[in-house]
Scaffold this active site. Structure first.
Site, PDB file in Angstrom:
ATOM      1  N   ARG A 153       0.765  -1.112   0.135  1.00  0.00           N
ATOM      2  CA  ARG A 153      -0.039  -0.025   0.017  1.00  0.00           C
ATOM      3  C   ARG A 153       0.849   1.361   0.038  1.00  0.00           C
ATOM      4  O   ARG A 153       0.568   2.253  -0.431  1.00  0.00           O
ATOM      5  CB  ARG A 153      -1.174   0.061   1.010  1.00  0.00           C
ATOM      6  CG  ARG A 153      -1.798   1.277   1.407  1.00  0.00           C
ATOM      7  CD  ARG A 153      -2.917   1.090   0.804  1.00  0.00           C
ATOM      8  NE  ARG A 153      -4.059   2.036   1.390  1.00  0.00           N
ATOM      9  CZ  ARG A 153      -3.799   3.224   1.678  1.00  0.00           C
ATOM     10  NH1 ARG A 153      -2.771   3.856   1.059  1.00  0.00           N
ATOM     11  NH2 ARG A 153      -4.866   4.000   2.296  1.00  0.00           N
ATOM     12  N   ASP A 179     -13.720  -3.046  -2.924  1.00  0.00           N
ATOM     13  CA  ASP A 179     -14.643  -2.379  -1.890  1.00  0.00           C
ATOM     14  C   ASP A 179     -16.051  -2.322  -2.248  1.00  0.00           C
ATOM     15  O   ASP A 179     -16.393  -2.584  -3.554  1.00  0.00           O
ATOM     16  CB  ASP A 179     -13.989  -1.126  -1.649  1.00  0.00           C
ATOM     17  CG  ASP A 179     -14.647  -0.560  -0.143  1.00  0.00           C
ATOM     18  OD1 ASP A 179     -13.763  -0.710   0.793  1.00  0.00           O
ATOM     19  OD2 ASP A 179     -15.555   0.039  -0.240  1.00  0.00           O
TER      20      ASP A 179
HETATM   21  O1  CP3 Z   1     -10.509  -8.208   3.102  1.00  0.00           O
HETATM   22  C1  CP3 Z   1     -11.436  -8.142   3.056  1.00  0.00           C
HETATM   23  O2  CP3 Z   1     -12.258  -8.366   3.575  1.00  0.00           O
HETATM   24  C2  CP3 Z   1     -11.595  -7.786   1.447  1.00  0.00           C
HETATM   25  C3  CP3 Z   1     -11.676  -6.401   1.456  1.00  0.00           C
HETATM   26  C4  CP3 Z   1     -12.677  -5.479   1.815  1.00  0.00           C
HETATM   27  C5  CP3 Z   1     -12.374  -4.174   2.118  1.00  0.00           C
HETATM   28  N1  CP3 Z   1     -13.688  -3.674   2.137  1.00  0.00           N
HETATM   29  C6  CP3 Z   1     -11.043  -3.254   1.899  1.00  0.00           C
HETATM   30  C7  CP3 Z   1     -10.917  -2.210   2.584  1.00  0.00           C
HETATM   31  C8  CP3 Z   1     -14.195  -5.816   2.042  1.00  0.00           C
HETATM   32  C9  CP3 Z   1     -14.885  -7.077   2.056  1.00  0.00           C
HETATM   33  C10 CP3 Z   1     -14.717  -4.412   2.344  1.00  0.00           C
HETATM   34  C11 CP3 Z   1     -15.992  -4.223   2.615  1.00  0.00           C
HETATM   35  C12 CP3 Z   1     -16.530  -2.973   3.131  1.00  0.00           C
HETATM   36  N2  CP3 Z   1     -16.074  -1.455   2.664  1.00  0.00           N
HETATM   37  C13 CP3 Z   1     -17.758  -2.514   3.862  1.00  0.00           C
HETATM   38  C14 CP3 Z   1     -18.549  -3.868   4.408  1.00  0.00           C
HETATM   39  C15 CP3 Z   1     -17.718  -4.477   5.473  1.00  0.00           C
HETATM   40  C16 CP3 Z   1     -18.019  -3.742   6.968  1.00  0.00           C
HETATM   41  O3  CP3 Z   1     -16.568  -3.719   7.202  1.00  0.00           O
HETATM   42  O4  CP3 Z   1     -19.100  -3.399   7.373  1.00  0.00           O
HETATM   43  C17 CP3 Z   1     -18.036  -1.256   4.074  1.00  0.00           C
HETATM   44  C18 CP3 Z   1     -18.970  -0.562   5.055  1.00  0.00           C
HETATM   45  C19 CP3 Z   1     -17.043  -0.775   3.232  1.00  0.00           C
HETATM   46  C20 CP3 Z   1     -16.746   0.901   3.035  1.00  0.00           C
HETATM   47  C21 CP3 Z   1     -15.436   1.213   3.553  1.00  0.00           C
HETATM   48  N3  CP3 Z   1     -14.159   0.821   3.122  1.00  0.00           N
HETATM   49  C22 CP3 Z   1     -15.293   2.287   4.632  1.00  0.00           C
HETATM   50  C23 CP3 Z   1     -16.285   2.864   5.556  1.00  0.00           C
HETATM   51  C24 CP3 Z   1     -13.732   2.471   4.697  1.00  0.00           C
HETATM   52  C25 CP3 Z   1     -13.055   3.471   5.752  1.00  0.00           C
HETATM   53  C26 CP3 Z   1     -13.069   2.809   7.029  1.00  0.00           C
HETATM   54  C27 CP3 Z   1     -11.531   1.825   7.193  1.00  0.00           C
HETATM   55  O5  CP3 Z   1     -11.700   0.679   7.376  1.00  0.00           O
HETATM   56  O6  CP3 Z   1     -10.500   2.574   6.751  1.00  0.00           O
HETATM   57  C28 CP3 Z   1     -13.147   1.469   3.642  1.00  0.00           C
HETATM   58  C29 CP3 Z   1     -11.838   1.429   3.343  1.00  0.00           C
HETATM   59  C30 CP3 Z   1     -11.125   0.065   3.230  1.00  0.00           C
HETATM   60  N4  CP3 Z   1     -11.628  -0.983   2.573  1.00  0.00           N
HETATM   61  C31 CP3 Z   1      -9.832  -0.478   3.401  1.00  0.00           C
HETATM   62  C32 CP3 Z   1      -9.707  -1.559   3.176  1.00  0.00           C
HETATM   63  C33 CP3 Z   1      -8.603  -2.766   3.366  1.00  0.00           C
HETATM   64  C34 CP3 Z   1      -8.758   0.370   4.589  1.00  0.00           C
HETATM   65  C35 CP3 Z   1      -8.128   1.338   3.487  1.00  0.00           C
HETATM   66  C36 CP3 Z   1      -6.710   1.271   3.518  1.00  0.00           C
HETATM   67  O7  CP3 Z   1      -5.975   0.663   3.374  1.00  0.00           O
HETATM   68  O8  CP3 Z   1      -6.343   2.504   3.944  1.00  0.00           O
END
Ligand code: CP3
Length: 345
Positions: free
Chosen positions: A39, A76
């Protein structure tokens, strides 16, 4: 290609298993230093999601490092609203942000349905194809999407929220617009999930992360109705429905045409099993915070959780995504405990 480990698929279909399959929601991500290394070379989260080679690499990391029984494609849920016409940014420390949102019937021009999935989401499909090749049959690959209600929340609110009150407000002030938008999200989600299966996804999960903010009747009308449509359209591979927080709707969720119901850590596995019997597989449900405790405590709470399921229809997971500051060694203890647990049926 022959699968070397198909435990999770057998558990989803209710077939015999030698031990419980285990994976973690959000297993590909910030808990792993190896993920943070990939990343940090990139401009941001979106470059990772949109570059199939990198997405495939971080999808496989937890299989190599944590020894989980399934991979979940790195992507995502927000790629769907973007493909429909609402571009998102992932702001560091803040989370998702959309410049435009849906507030009126006129805004539905940003909620397109009539487009080719390969055209706008081809990068996810390519990441799936590449991951499948590189996994070489080691474990099944899970595809996913957000449930319509949760995607609706982001399209209306434009960012994260504790209450999603703008989204809930629309259910009272303009239910016609709400249903039109939910219908559109549902249609695109069905095409997108089918495209993921064609690209190689062997199992699918719908994340309804904000299910718990609706009352039972409203969740039936604005949530379950659309999950029902999707569940009836997907018959190619096992489907998991995870409606976080929807404690009073679990029994109705289990009546939908799916294989597996995801439980969060507030849901009572014993009571739910009594209600749904062996007709559905249950997934979950250790509190993600249990992994902050000592290794001995992690082992104890994992065994306690496993004792509450006692059925071959169990896929082990946490009750929600793993928190980014959890020590991966604790995750390994969780996984080892599950793998060493002797099943008695
Ligand atoms: O490993 C896995 O599960 C696969 C990848 C995955 C991600 N997001 C990667 C991600 C999956 C399945 C998701 C689903 C997702 N994304 C949901 C549903 C699951 C849940 O947690 O309720 C939701 C609501 C999102 C929307 C989302 N994406 C938010 C609100 C955020 C910011 C908050 C955070 O966790 O940072 C993300 C970012 C995100 N999606 C990251 C990852 C690894 C972090 C980003 C980073 O690397 O900086």
């Amino acid at each position: 290609m022959e699968l070397k480990n198909d435990l999770i698929l057998r558990a989803a279909r209710g077939e015999a298993i030698e031990r419980y399959p285990v994976w973690l929601m959000r297993q590909a991500g910030r808990i792993l230093p190896e993920y943070r290394a990939v990343r940090s070379k990139l401009s941001g989260f979106k470059e990772l999601v949109e570059t199939p080679e990198f997405a495939a690499e971080v999808t496989i990391q937890p299989v190599d490092i944590l020894d989980v029984d399934a991979a979940i494609i790195f992507s995502d849920i927000l790629v769907v609203p973007e493909a429909m016409g609402l571009e998102y940014q992932m702001l560091e420390q803040k989370g998702p942000w959309f410049e435009k949102t849906i507030q009126t019937m006129d805004d539905l021009k940003y909620a397109e349905t009539n487009f080719d999935i390969e055209d706008r989401l081809g990068y996810v499909l390519e990441a799936i194809r590449l991951t499948k090749k590189e996994l070489n049959g080691r474990v099944p690959l899970i595809g996913f999407a957000g449930a319509p209600w949760t995607i609706f929340c982001y399209m209306v609110e434009g960012k994260g929220s504790k209450t999603f009150s703008e989204s809930r407000k629309m259910l009272y002030t303009n239910p016609t617009l709400a249903h039109e938008l939910l219908n559109r999200i549902t249609d695109v989600t069905i095409s997108y999930l089918k495209a993921q299966v064609n690209a190689g996804a062997q199992m699918l999960q719908l994340f309804d992360s904000w299910a718990g903010i609706l009352g039972t009747e409203q969740y039936a009308e604005f949530g379950l109705r659309y999950l029902d449509k999707i569940a009836n359209a997907i018959n190619e591979v096992p489907l998991t429905l995870f409606s976080k927080g929807a404690i009073n709707s679990v029994n109705d969720l289990a009546k939908l045409n799916c294989n597996t119901i995801g439980l969060d850590w507030n849901m009572d596995a014993v009571a739910i099993r009594k209600e749904v019997g062996e007709t559905r597989t249950l997934q979950g449900n250790l509190d993600p915070c249990a992994l902050y405790a000592s290794h001995a405590e992690v082992e104890k709470s994992t065994i306690n959780m496993l004792n509450r399921f006692e059925s071959q229809r169990h896929i082990v997971n946490l009750g929600h995504g793993v928190y980014p500051d959890i020590d991966p060694e604790k995750v390994k203890t969780f996984i080892k405990t599950v793998k060493n647990y002797e099943i008695r049926f």
